[in-house]
Scaffold this motif. Sequence first.
Motif, PDB file in Angstrom:
ATOM      1  N   UNK A  71       0.994  -1.294   0.087  1.00 11.01           N
ATOM      2  CA  UNK A  71       0.065   0.005   0.064  1.00 11.01           C
ATOM      3  C   UNK A  71       0.725   1.196  -0.042  1.00 11.01           C
ATOM      4  N   UNK A  72       2.110   1.198   0.750  1.00 10.04           N
ATOM      5  CA  UNK A  72       3.013   2.164   0.709  1.00 10.04           C
ATOM      6  C   UNK A  72       3.612   2.505  -0.656  1.00 10.04           C
ATOM      7  N   UNK A  73       3.860   1.715  -1.381  1.00  8.56           N
ATOM      8  CA  UNK A  73       4.415   1.455  -2.443  1.00  8.56           C
ATOM      9  C   UNK A  73       3.287   2.281  -3.420  1.00  8.56           C
ATOM     10  N   UNK A  74       1.913   1.626  -3.458  1.00  6.58           N
ATOM     11  CA  UNK A  74       1.139   2.273  -4.307  1.00  6.58           C
ATOM     12  C   UNK A  74       0.842   3.785  -4.098  1.00  6.58           C
ATOM     13  N   UNK A  75       0.879   4.097  -2.726  1.00  4.54           N
ATOM     14  CA  UNK A  75       0.562   5.694  -2.538  1.00  4.54           C
ATOM     15  C   UNK A  75       1.682   6.325  -2.843  1.00  4.54           C
ATOM     16  N   UNK A  76       2.924   5.902  -3.033  1.00  4.59           N
ATOM     17  CA  UNK A  76       4.033   6.607  -3.488  1.00  4.59           C
ATOM     18  C   UNK A  76       4.088   6.953  -5.076  1.00  4.59           C
ATOM     19  N   UNK A  77       3.592   5.716  -5.772  1.00  5.41           N
ATOM     20  CA  UNK A  77       3.333   5.608  -7.109  1.00  5.41           C
ATOM     21  C   UNK A  77       2.364   6.411  -7.602  1.00  5.41           C
ATOM     22  N   UNK A  78       1.329   6.786  -7.105  1.00  6.38           N
ATOM     23  CA  UNK A  78       0.041   7.252  -7.382  1.00  6.38           C
ATOM     24  C   UNK A  78      -0.006   8.665  -7.081  1.00  6.38           C
ATOM     25  N   UNK A  79       0.375   8.885  -5.714  1.00  4.95           N
ATOM     26  CA  UNK A  79       0.169  10.459  -5.328  1.00  4.95           C
ATOM     27  C   UNK A  79       1.278  11.199  -5.294  1.00  4.95           C
ATOM     28  N   UNK A  80       2.718  10.525  -5.198  1.00  2.00           N
ATOM     29  CA  UNK A  80       4.035  11.271  -5.354  1.00  2.00           C
ATOM     30  C   UNK A  80       4.040  12.227  -4.150  1.00  2.00           C
ATOM     31  N   UNK A  81       3.891  11.452  -2.709  1.00  2.00           N
ATOM     32  CA  UNK A  81       3.879  12.614  -1.729  1.00  2.00           C
ATOM     33  C   UNK A  81       5.272  13.229  -1.663  1.00  2.00           C
ATOM     34  N   UNK A  82       5.176  14.484  -0.929  1.00  2.00           N
ATOM     35  CA  UNK A  82       6.386  15.132  -0.739  1.00  2.00           C
ATOM     36  C   UNK A  82       6.492  15.715   0.945  1.00  2.00           C
ATOM     37  N   UNK A  83       7.460  16.048   1.251  1.00  2.00           N
ATOM     38  CA  UNK A  83       7.560  16.719   2.689  1.00  2.00           C
ATOM     39  C   UNK A  83       7.191  15.747   3.814  1.00  2.00           C
ATOM     40  N   UNK A  84       6.162  16.353   4.615  1.00  2.00           N
ATOM     41  CA  UNK A  84       5.804  15.448   5.540  1.00  2.00           C
ATOM     42  C   UNK A  84       5.060  14.309   5.336  1.00  2.00           C
ATOM     43  N   UNK A  85       4.422  14.349   4.093  1.00  2.00           N
ATOM     44  CA  UNK A  85       3.441  13.105   3.482  1.00  2.00           C
ATOM     45  C   UNK A  85       4.391  12.056   3.238  1.00  2.00           C
ATOM     46  N   UNK A  86       5.601  12.523   2.731  1.00  2.00           N
ATOM     47  CA  UNK A  86       6.483  11.539   2.329  1.00  2.00           C
ATOM     48  C   UNK A  86       7.240  10.984   3.517  1.00  2.00           C
ATOM     49  N   UNK A  87       7.541  11.653   4.423  1.00  2.00           N
ATOM     50  CA  UNK A  87       8.141  11.131   5.720  1.00  2.00           C
ATOM     51  C   UNK A  87       7.315  10.186   6.245  1.00  2.00           C
ATOM     52  N   UNK A  88       5.967  10.503   6.367  1.00  2.00           N
ATOM     53  CA  UNK A  88       4.971   9.309   7.084  1.00  2.00           C
ATOM     54  C   UNK A  88       5.116   8.370   6.167  1.00  2.00           C
ATOM     55  N   UNK A  89       5.056   8.146   4.998  1.00  2.00           N
ATOM     56  CA  UNK A  89       5.074   6.580   4.430  1.00  2.00           C
ATOM     57  C   UNK A  89       6.223   6.156   4.553  1.00  2.00           C
ATOM     58  N   UNK A  90       7.514   6.663   4.726  1.00  2.00           N
ATOM     59  CA  UNK A  90       8.722   6.261   4.705  1.00  2.00           C
ATOM     60  C   UNK A  90       8.571   5.709   6.294  1.00  2.00           C
ATOM     61  N   UNK A  91       8.211   6.343   7.187  1.00  2.00           N
ATOM     62  CA  UNK A  91       8.115   6.072   8.582  1.00  2.00           C
ATOM     63  C   UNK A  91       7.271   4.762   8.775  1.00  2.00           C
ATOM     64  N   UNK A  92       6.083   4.677   8.063  1.00  2.00           N
ATOM     65  CA  UNK A  92       5.249   3.559   8.192  1.00  2.00           C
ATOM     66  C   UNK A  92       6.164   2.366   7.570  1.00  2.00           C
ATOM     67  N   UNK A  93       6.667   2.358   6.402  1.00  2.00           N
ATOM     68  CA  UNK A  93       7.353   1.074   5.736  1.00  2.00           C
ATOM     69  C   UNK A  93       8.399   0.756   6.908  1.00  2.00           C
ATOM     70  N   UNK A  94       9.258   1.548   7.405  1.00  2.00           N
ATOM     71  CA  UNK A  94      10.199   1.235   8.569  1.00  2.00           C
ATOM     72  C   UNK A  94       9.613   0.526   9.924  1.00  2.00           C
ATOM     73  N   UNK A  95       8.404   1.372  10.165  1.00  2.00           N
ATOM     74  CA  UNK A  95       7.958   0.809  11.377  1.00  2.00           C
ATOM     75  C   UNK A  95       7.180  -0.873  11.268  1.00  2.00           C
TER      76      UNK A  95
END
Length: 232
Positions: A71-95
């Motif tokens: 789901x994280x990969x899909x969100x990155x590909x579809x939404x191309x998040x930046x700043x705090x949103x990108x940090x959130x996705x990276x955080x979730x993947x590591x967690x």
Amino acid sequence: MDNMNLNKHISGQFNTELDAVRNNVLAMGGLVEQQLGDALTALHQQDQDLARKVVETDLQVNGMEVSIDEECTRIIAKRQPAASDLRLILMISKTVTDLERMGDVAERLVRMVLNNTSRPQPLLVSLESMGRQCIKMLHDALDAFARMDVEAAVQLYHDDDKIDQLYEGIIRQLMTYMMEDPRTIPQVMEVLWAARALERIGDRCQHISDYIIYCVKGKDVRHTKVSDPNAI
């Protein structure tokens, strides 16, 4: 997330996706927390049925890690998040990686039960006490994650110090057992591994605190000792 701006996205669907993946992380964390509790109970009571349940739960935890990462990969590909949103996705993947490895610890603990090897009961009591502290720390880490609470994240550093002290106490106790009766060495070494694995749970909870600080503050504090949230 009080400190984030998730409510300001133009796309309401993006908000929904981010909330959903965060909730899935919390659900996975709750399952791991239960898994660890069941593992300690099974070890203390030598309950093989409960031990087998923990092994089955680990398969569910593994599946959740894969699903959340996808789901994280899909969100990155579809939404191309930046700043705090990108940090959130990276955080979730590591967690979720750290949570899955905590689940592996629970699964390995109950293998001691399924192997049906006798161990000195006082050693298991000490192990359970340390394990309960680890579960509390995981609970607090998940709570800090849910609220994106930097102060609570910093507190996890102090909690990890307490777990390290418990671990050192168990090591001294194990050394005493082996010196007094060398015949117990194989059993003691197994308990030693279990104690080390539990100590690593504390470290992984501290990792989650690092991710929270990174997500909220935008600062990478890994490999540093944070004691004051105001200094970040």
